[in-house]
Write a protein that holds these residues in place. Structure first.
Motif, mmCIF file in Angstrom:
data_model
loop_
_atom_site.group_PDB
_atom_site.id
_atom_site.type_symbol
_atom_site.label_atom_id
_atom_site.label_comp_id
_atom_site.label_asym_id
_atom_site.label_seq_id
_atom_site.Cartn_x
_atom_site.Cartn_y
_atom_site.Cartn_z
ATOM 1 N N THR A 45 -2.027 -12.042 3.232
ATOM 2 C CA THR A 45 -2.944 -11.153 3.140
ATOM 3 C C THR A 45 -2.645 -10.018 2.178
ATOM 4 O OG1 THR A 45 -3.979 -11.690 5.474
ATOM 5 C CG2 THR A 45 -4.739 -9.660 3.628
ATOM 6 N N PRO A 46 -2.840 -10.130 0.518
ATOM 7 C CA PRO A 46 -1.865 -8.982 0.093
ATOM 8 C C PRO A 46 -2.392 -7.527 0.793
ATOM 9 C CG PRO A 46 -3.836 -10.187 -1.585
ATOM 10 C CD PRO A 46 -4.299 -10.287 0.505
ATOM 11 N N SER A 47 -1.216 -7.104 0.224
ATOM 12 C CA SER A 47 -1.062 -5.622 1.173
ATOM 13 C C SER A 47 -0.349 -4.576 0.271
ATOM 14 C CB SER A 47 -0.267 -5.632 2.785
ATOM 15 O OG SER A 47 -0.307 -3.953 3.313
ATOM 16 N N LYS A 48 -0.891 -3.232 0.296
ATOM 17 C CA LYS A 48 0.067 -2.202 -0.572
ATOM 18 C C LYS A 48 0.926 -1.495 0.502
ATOM 19 C CE LYS A 48 -2.781 1.254 1.244
ATOM 20 N NZ LYS A 48 -3.759 1.712 1.246
ATOM 21 N N ASP A 49 1.075 -2.087 1.241
ATOM 22 C CA ASP A 49 2.878 -1.774 2.018
ATOM 23 C C ASP A 49 3.417 -2.824 2.302
ATOM 24 O OD1 ASP A 49 0.356 0.146 3.187
ATOM 25 O OD2 ASP A 49 0.437 -1.149 5.581
ATOM 26 N N PHE A 50 3.353 -3.692 1.145
ATOM 27 C CA PHE A 50 4.451 -5.059 1.361
ATOM 28 C C PHE A 50 4.634 -6.065 0.414
ATOM 29 C CE2 PHE A 50 2.144 -7.260 4.248
ATOM 30 C CZ PHE A 50 1.736 -8.278 3.716
ATOM 31 N N SER A 51 5.437 -6.616 -1.015
ATOM 32 C CA SER A 51 5.079 -7.489 -1.329
ATOM 33 C C SER A 51 6.171 -8.536 -0.818
ATOM 34 C CB SER A 51 5.421 -7.033 -3.101
ATOM 35 O OG SER A 51 6.687 -6.298 -2.748
ATOM 36 N N LEU A 52 5.838 -9.516 -0.957
ATOM 37 C CA LEU A 52 6.704 -10.704 -0.946
ATOM 38 C C LEU A 52 7.763 -11.001 -2.105
ATOM 39 C CD1 LEU A 52 3.767 -13.486 -0.433
ATOM 40 C CD2 LEU A 52 4.935 -12.387 1.219
ATOM 41 N N VAL A 53 8.726 -11.650 -1.264
ATOM 42 C CA VAL A 53 10.109 -11.590 -2.395
ATOM 43 C C VAL A 53 10.581 -13.457 -1.839
ATOM 44 C CG1 VAL A 53 12.657 -11.390 -2.462
ATOM 45 C CG2 VAL A 53 10.920 -9.703 -1.400
ATOM 46 N N GLY A 54 10.176 -13.793 -3.069
ATOM 47 C CA GLY A 54 10.056 -15.592 -3.531
ATOM 48 C C GLY A 54 8.789 -15.839 -2.474
ATOM 49 N N LYS A 55 9.371 -17.604 -2.141
ATOM 50 C CA LYS A 55 8.641 -18.137 -1.200
ATOM 51 C C LYS A 55 9.121 -18.240 -0.021
ATOM 52 C CE LYS A 55 5.995 -20.190 -5.229
ATOM 53 N NZ LYS A 55 5.843 -21.482 -5.998
ATOM 54 N N PRO A 56 8.357 -18.642 1.240
ATOM 55 C CA PRO A 56 8.572 -18.670 1.962
ATOM 56 C C PRO A 56 9.666 -19.944 2.575
ATOM 57 C CG PRO A 56 6.126 -19.533 2.591
ATOM 58 C CD PRO A 56 6.770 -19.273 0.736
ATOM 59 N N LYS A 57 10.623 -19.664 2.982
ATOM 60 C CA LYS A 57 11.666 -21.068 3.059
ATOM 61 C C LYS A 57 11.195 -21.714 4.811
ATOM 62 C CE LYS A 57 15.046 -17.892 0.487
ATOM 63 N NZ LYS A 57 16.513 -17.875 0.605
ATOM 64 N N ASN A 73 7.270 -0.898 1.577
ATOM 65 C CA ASN A 73 6.841 -0.212 0.753
ATOM 66 C C ASN A 73 6.256 1.135 0.663
ATOM 67 O OD1 ASN A 73 7.034 -1.579 -2.031
ATOM 68 N ND2 ASN A 73 4.718 -1.835 -1.733
ATOM 69 N N LYS A 74 6.668 0.995 2.802
ATOM 70 C CA LYS A 74 6.103 1.375 3.591
ATOM 71 C C LYS A 74 7.266 1.682 5.083
ATOM 72 C CE LYS A 74 2.597 2.388 6.331
ATOM 73 N NZ LYS A 74 1.204 2.763 6.769
ATOM 74 N N GLY A 75 7.692 2.791 5.532
ATOM 75 C CA GLY A 75 9.264 2.223 6.932
ATOM 76 C C GLY A 75 7.626 1.619 8.551
ATOM 77 N N THR A 76 6.703 0.960 8.628
ATOM 78 C CA THR A 76 6.391 0.013 8.985
ATOM 79 C C THR A 76 4.456 -0.314 8.236
ATOM 80 O OG1 THR A 76 4.558 1.349 10.690
ATOM 81 C CG2 THR A 76 7.258 0.932 10.926
ATOM 82 N N THR A 77 4.528 -1.562 8.900
ATOM 83 C CA THR A 77 3.512 -2.235 8.286
ATOM 84 C C THR A 77 3.062 -3.405 8.982
ATOM 85 O OG1 THR A 77 2.286 -3.396 6.779
ATOM 86 C CG2 THR A 77 4.869 -3.844 6.652
ATOM 87 N N VAL A 78 1.903 -4.194 9.156
ATOM 88 C CA VAL A 78 1.917 -5.340 9.238
ATOM 89 C C VAL A 78 1.186 -6.263 8.342
ATOM 90 C CG1 VAL A 78 -0.807 -6.580 11.274
ATOM 91 C CG2 VAL A 78 1.092 -4.282 11.676
#
Length: 149
Positions: free
Chosen positions: A72-84, A116-121
């Motif tokens: 689910t897209p969030s402004k708190d984080f971004s994905l780095v690459g694809k799932p390994k 992008n934030k210290g804690t997130t879900v």
């Protein structure tokens, strides 16, 4: 009228009984580990019952349903690459007439995220198909919610 109610009641309990017998040979667990102030790794673990297997994310078209993660897209984080994923088992399956890649017993998928934030879900869903040597169950979809602290 009484016959109609009796028939409907019997149909209802038959349907409930059928759903109660559905197999669920895969259970999922999740955790996240921060690797720096701005990055974390999310772990998605499938525990698979004996004699069953789930498929890799890298199945070619024409075969079984591959495992797919949707975050689910969030402004708190971004994905780095694809799932390994770890190296899967490769085997020719007659029912699909092709080599398939799958996992038995347990498998841990990893997704790196930039915080992008210290804690997130981290929320999302995983869709997967499970088979044994006799049958395949319809694809299942499981939602997840993984706290990153």
């Amino acid at each position: 009228m009484k016959k109609a109610i009796l028939i409907l009641t019997l149909m209802f309990f038959s349907a409930v009984g059928a759903f109660a017998q559905l197999e669920n040979p895969v259970s999922w667990s999740y955790k996240a580990t921060k690797i720096s102030k701005t990055e974390a790794i999310v772990y998605l673990k499938a525990t698979i019952e004996d004699d069953w297997h789930i498929y890799s994310q890298n199945i070619k078209p024409g075969g079984p349903n591959k495992t797919v993660f949707t975050f689910t897209p969030s402004k708190d984080f971004s994905l780095v690459g694809k799932p390994k994923e770890p190296k899967p088992i490769t085997k020719f399956e007659k029912s699909f007439k092709m080599d398939v890649l799958y996992f038995e017993n347990e498998v841990i998928f990893q997704q790196k995220v930039k915080l992008n934030k210290g804690t997130t879900v981290v929320k999302g869903q995983v869709e997967f198909m499970v088979c044994n040597d006799k049958q395949c169950l319809p694809p299942s979809e499981v939602t997840f919610s993984i706290p990153v602290k």
